[in-house]
Write a protein that holds these residues in place. Structure first.
Motif, short mmCIF file in Angstrom:
data_model
loop_
_atom_site.label_atom_id
_atom_site.label_comp_id
_atom_site.label_asym_id
_atom_site.label_seq_id
_atom_site.Cartn_x
_atom_site.Cartn_y
_atom_site.Cartn_z
N GLY A 411 -79.12 -102.98 -9.74
CA GLY A 411 -79.49 -102.25 -10.94
C GLY A 411 -79.84 -100.80 -10.67
N ILE A 412 -79.17 -100.21 -9.67
CA ILE A 412 -79.45 -98.82 -9.27
C ILE A 412 -78.16 -98.02 -9.44
CG2 ILE A 412 -80.15 -97.30 -7.39
CD1 ILE A 412 -81.63 -99.76 -6.22
N ALA A 413 -78.27 -96.86 -10.08
CA ALA A 413 -77.07 -96.06 -10.35
C ALA A 413 -77.43 -94.59 -10.38
CB ALA A 413 -76.44 -96.48 -11.67
N GLY A 414 -76.39 -93.76 -10.21
CA GLY A 414 -76.63 -92.32 -10.24
C GLY A 414 -75.34 -91.56 -10.49
N MET A 415 -75.48 -90.28 -10.75
CA MET A 415 -74.32 -89.44 -11.03
C MET A 415 -74.56 -88.05 -10.45
SD MET A 415 -72.44 -88.79 -14.72
CE MET A 415 -73.62 -87.66 -15.48
N ASN A 416 -73.46 -87.41 -10.01
CA ASN A 416 -73.54 -86.03 -9.55
C ASN A 416 -72.61 -85.15 -10.39
OD1 ASN A 416 -70.96 -86.59 -8.63
ND2 ASN A 416 -71.44 -86.37 -6.46
N HIS A 417 -72.62 -83.86 -10.10
CA HIS A 417 -71.77 -82.90 -10.83
C HIS A 417 -71.49 -81.77 -9.85
CE1 HIS A 417 -71.20 -80.31 -14.73
NE2 HIS A 417 -70.44 -79.86 -13.73
N PHE A 418 -70.25 -81.72 -9.33
CA PHE A 418 -69.93 -80.68 -8.35
C PHE A 418 -68.79 -79.80 -8.83
CE2 PHE A 418 -67.43 -84.36 -6.88
CZ PHE A 418 -66.17 -83.79 -6.67
N MET A 419 -68.73 -78.59 -8.26
CA MET A 419 -67.85 -77.55 -8.76
C MET A 419 -66.62 -77.32 -7.88
SD MET A 419 -68.98 -73.66 -9.68
CE MET A 419 -69.50 -73.36 -8.00
N LEU A 420 -66.76 -77.47 -6.56
CA LEU A 420 -65.68 -77.26 -5.60
C LEU A 420 -65.74 -78.35 -4.54
CD1 LEU A 420 -65.91 -73.39 -5.06
CD2 LEU A 420 -64.05 -74.60 -6.22
N PRO A 421 -64.62 -78.65 -3.89
CA PRO A 421 -64.64 -79.70 -2.87
C PRO A 421 -65.55 -79.38 -1.70
CG PRO A 421 -62.39 -79.28 -3.58
CD PRO A 421 -63.24 -78.21 -4.19
N ALA A 422 -65.42 -78.20 -1.09
CA ALA A 422 -66.18 -77.88 0.11
C ALA A 422 -66.23 -76.38 0.30
CB ALA A 422 -65.53 -78.54 1.35
N PRO A 423 -67.27 -75.87 0.98
CA PRO A 423 -67.36 -74.43 1.24
C PRO A 423 -66.33 -74.01 2.29
CG PRO A 423 -69.12 -75.57 2.37
CD PRO A 423 -68.43 -76.60 1.52
N ARG A 424 -65.97 -72.75 2.26
CA ARG A 424 -65.05 -72.25 3.27
C ARG A 424 -65.72 -72.16 4.63
NH1 ARG A 424 -60.45 -70.44 0.96
NH2 ARG A 424 -60.47 -70.04 -1.29
N GLU A 425 -67.03 -71.91 4.66
CA GLU A 425 -67.78 -71.90 5.91
C GLU A 425 -68.44 -73.27 6.05
OE1 GLU A 425 -67.82 -69.58 8.15
OE2 GLU A 425 -66.58 -68.21 6.99
N SER A 426 -68.12 -73.98 7.15
CA SER A 426 -68.60 -75.35 7.32
C SER A 426 -70.11 -75.44 7.46
CB SER A 426 -67.96 -76.00 8.55
OG SER A 426 -68.27 -75.27 9.73
N SER A 427 -70.78 -74.30 7.79
CA SER A 427 -72.24 -74.33 7.95
C SER A 427 -72.97 -74.21 6.63
CB SER A 427 -72.67 -73.18 8.87
OG SER A 427 -72.28 -71.93 8.32
N THR A 428 -72.24 -73.92 5.53
CA THR A 428 -72.88 -73.77 4.22
C THR A 428 -73.23 -75.13 3.63
OG1 THR A 428 -71.59 -71.76 3.81
CG2 THR A 428 -72.60 -72.83 1.90
N VAL A 429 -74.50 -75.29 3.26
CA VAL A 429 -74.93 -76.54 2.64
C VAL A 429 -75.40 -76.24 1.23
CG1 VAL A 429 -76.55 -78.45 2.76
CG2 VAL A 429 -75.62 -77.49 4.87
N CYS A 430 -74.69 -76.77 0.22
CA CYS A 430 -75.02 -76.52 -1.18
C CYS A 430 -74.47 -77.67 -2.00
CB CYS A 430 -74.44 -75.18 -1.63
SG CYS A 430 -74.71 -74.83 -3.37
N ASN A 431 -75.28 -78.18 -2.91
CA ASN A 431 -74.87 -79.34 -3.68
C ASN A 431 -73.84 -79.04 -4.76
OD1 ASN A 431 -76.57 -80.98 -2.22
ND2 ASN A 431 -78.30 -80.68 -3.61
N ARG A 432 -73.49 -77.76 -4.94
CA ARG A 432 -72.38 -77.45 -5.83
C ARG A 432 -71.06 -77.91 -5.24
NH1 ARG A 432 -74.88 -72.25 -6.34
NH2 ARG A 432 -73.23 -71.38 -5.04
N TYR A 433 -71.04 -78.15 -3.92
CA TYR A 433 -69.83 -78.60 -3.24
C TYR A 433 -69.82 -80.11 -3.12
CZ TYR A 433 -69.50 -73.67 -1.99
OH TYR A 433 -69.43 -72.30 -2.03
N GLY A 434 -68.64 -80.68 -3.37
CA GLY A 434 -68.53 -82.14 -3.38
C GLY A 434 -68.91 -82.79 -2.07
N VAL A 435 -68.55 -82.16 -0.95
CA VAL A 435 -68.80 -82.77 0.35
C VAL A 435 -70.30 -83.00 0.57
CG1 VAL A 435 -68.92 -80.59 1.62
CG2 VAL A 435 -68.19 -82.67 2.80
N HIS A 436 -71.15 -82.12 0.03
CA HIS A 436 -72.59 -82.30 0.15
C HIS A 436 -73.16 -83.12 -1.00
CE1 HIS A 436 -72.33 -79.51 3.42
NE2 HIS A 436 -71.93 -78.53 2.65
#
Length: 555
Positions: A411-436
């Motif tokens: 009975g546990i569920a959740g949802m996200n909302h992302f704008m782009l698949p992944a940052p061009r710089e792999s060190s960038t961490v931001c939840n706007r990107y799907g990979v994060h």
């Protein structure tokens, strides 16, 4: 040929520095062969860009460490200590010495100077909760079937010892000494200085303050010669073997396989090819169904097909990995597969008509839980929301994608909302990107008590409207979500994506139903512009007073 460097301003200054370093120079063979006159004030010397580039290449060749251009000042400070020790007055000369046959013994010190060794006891404590609640019980169950009570763990970045001693404490807390378990922990690091500290097992009171209550008294004893230092007890020390090991080497001197490998906050210092090389090598030393545990900012997504993500940066080795293709459009290490066909539940007809969609003649009947629930939480780009209580999670989507994940049994569920698949710089961490965003969503579900193996998904959004400034982003987002879920082994139960308009969706966390309402062209344009400029929300543009029957589909 000696690199030209600035000299001291006066004979007296030079004599003072000579007096300071001459004893060091002659007490550390083979460096006594260096002339004491070669002493210059290191305060007057800067690491040139040319020499820094040489250091970058050398440390990469020796240890696989990728030093960013912003590290030049740090490198200058750390190498200056070695130069003072060796009585060398120029960075270029020191680099040549490291590369020479005469400086072979200095290579290890060079590596030690440039490695980072931040650590603490029970750092990222959720990993040790995972050991106690999941990994160790599974290993015990396997032992009951096989009769072999054997446990092998590798801490591949031991640093000053806090991590391997924490692992040893976790083992002692779970497995009683009288059960006859054969437990060995390999603790390795490339830095011999920190390994020496780890092997002594002596720590200040300040370092032990991170320990949970009671564990300091149980596993550490005060040193006899001082009141402020404590030594790990033999009950921990006897489990651990310390060894220098370079993960960048093509082969490792190890003759066993492990149940669990810790490699936390190490891969972030490697470039993508080195990361893939090291991870592939780990796979060879893990037993089937063994666990690989990474640091909080690290991920194997798209990097390797040997592992299945369990959440909280814990990965399990697969027995029969599937082939993996690579997508270089946004991130070199992101996997890509053919986008799945649109799926519709049997009770829903595929969209058609003038607007690419046909309304249901009879909207899906609400469950009692849905009709009784009037709690709504809206999320925007970069948000992740998880709940174990009945709630409607809502969002507006243009080219963005929302993934609904749920564990129906819990009975546990959740949802996200992302704008782009992944940052061009792999060190960038931001939840706007799907990979994060996907990793955070899975980790949040697990933290609430969901079982990673029971997760199911529904995917929405990815508008491919021609009027958008970036018409292909929606397709890329959908491809990424589909690929991620495919690689992670999470089944997609429903998917409504790549439409010509945006959509407003509501996800009920208890029934796992998603209600979809397509937006008109004007509103879609507003949503798309808002997403592209990273604005917060345009939720007010939707008429919230409309009856629920205006939602054309339910998934």
């Amino acid at each position: 040929m000696r690199t030209q460097c600035k000299s001291l301003r006066s004979h007296d200054q030079k004599a003072t520095v000579q007096k300071r370093f001459v004893s060091l120079c002659f007490s550390n063979p083979p460096y006594h062969r260096l002339k004491a006159s070669k002493v210059t004030s290191l305060l007057d010397i800067s690491l040139t860009e040319r020499d820094f580039k040489t250091v970058q290449k050398l440390i990469y060749q020796l240890a696989g460490i990728s030093l960013g251009d912003s590290k030049q000042v740090m490198v200058q400070g750390r190498l200056s200590k070695r130069m003072r020790k060796l009585n060398i007055d120029c960075y270029g000369e020191y680099i040549k010495f490291v590369q020479s046959a005469e400086g072979a013994d200095e290579v290890t010190n060079f590596i030690n100077a440039l490695t980072t060794n931040k650590t603490e006891f029970f750092r990222e404590s959720h990993h040790f909760d995972f050991l106690a609640k999941t990994a160790f019980p599974e290993i015990e169950e396997r032992a009951r079937c096989s009769g072999e009570r054997k446990l092998r763990i590798w801490c591949s970045a031991a640093s000053t010892g806090e991590e391997p001693y924490t692992i040893a404490m976790a083992v002692r807390q779970h497995f009683s000494a009288g059960q006859g378990w054969d437990v060995r922990i390999l603790a390795s690091d490339i830095d011999t200085d920190v390994l020496h500290t780890a092997e002594t097992g002596i720590y200040s009171q300040e370092r032990l303050d991170d320990l949970p209550p009671g564990l300091q008294k149980k596993y550490f004893e005060r040193e006899a010669h001082g009141n402020e230092t404590f030594r790990a007890k033999d009950t921990l020390r006897e489990l651990i073997t310390f060894r220098r090991l370079n993960l960048h080497d093509d082969s490792w001197p190890i003759n066993t396989t492990f149940d669990i490998i810790f490699c936390r906050n190490v891969l972030i210092y490697f470039d993508a090819p080195t990361q893939q090389k090291v991870v592939t090598h780990f796979g060879k030393y893990l037993r089937q169904d063994g666990y690989l545990i990474l640091g909080h900012s690290e991920s194997l997504h798209g990097m390797s097909d040997q592992f299945n993500a369990l959440g909280i940066t814990v990965y399990r080795k697969l027995t029969d990995p599937a082939p993996l293709q690579m997508n270089t459009a946004f991130r070199p290490q992101t996997a890509t597969l053919a986008a799945p066909a649109k799926r519709f539940p049997a009770a829903i007809e595929a969209p058609r008509g003038d607007h690419g969609y046909r309304k249901n003649s009879a909207p899906a009947k609400e469950t009692q839980a849905e009709s009784d629930c009037d709690v709504k939480h809206s999320i925007i780009v970069g948000d992740v929301l998880v709940s174990d209580k009945p709630v409607w999670i809502t969002t507006l989507l243009g080219s963005c994608v929302a993934v609904c994940l749920y564990d129906e049994a819990a009975g546990i569920a959740g949802m996200n909302h992302f704008m782009l698949p992944a940052p061009r710089e792999s060190s960038t961490v931001c939840n706007r990107y799907g990979v994060h965003s996907m990793e955070l969503l899975i980790n949040s579900l697990m933290a609430h008590g969901a079982d990673r193996r029971r997760l199911k998904a529904k995917v929405f959004g990815g508008c491919s409207a021609e009027h958008s400034d970036f018409p292909h982003i929606g397709v890329s987002n959908v491809d990424f979500a589909s690929n991620f879920l495919k690689v992670e082994g999470i089944p997609v139960i429903a998917q409504f994506t790549n439409q010509g308009t945006g959509m407003y969706i509501e996800f009920h966390t208890l029934s796992q139903k998603v209600r979809v309402r397509l937006l008109d062209r004007k509103t879609t344009e507003v949503v798309s512009r808002d997403e592209q400029t990273k604005a917060v929300t345009v939720q007010a543009s939707i008429d919230r007073t409309a009856d629920v029957t205006l939602f054309e589909n339910a998934y």
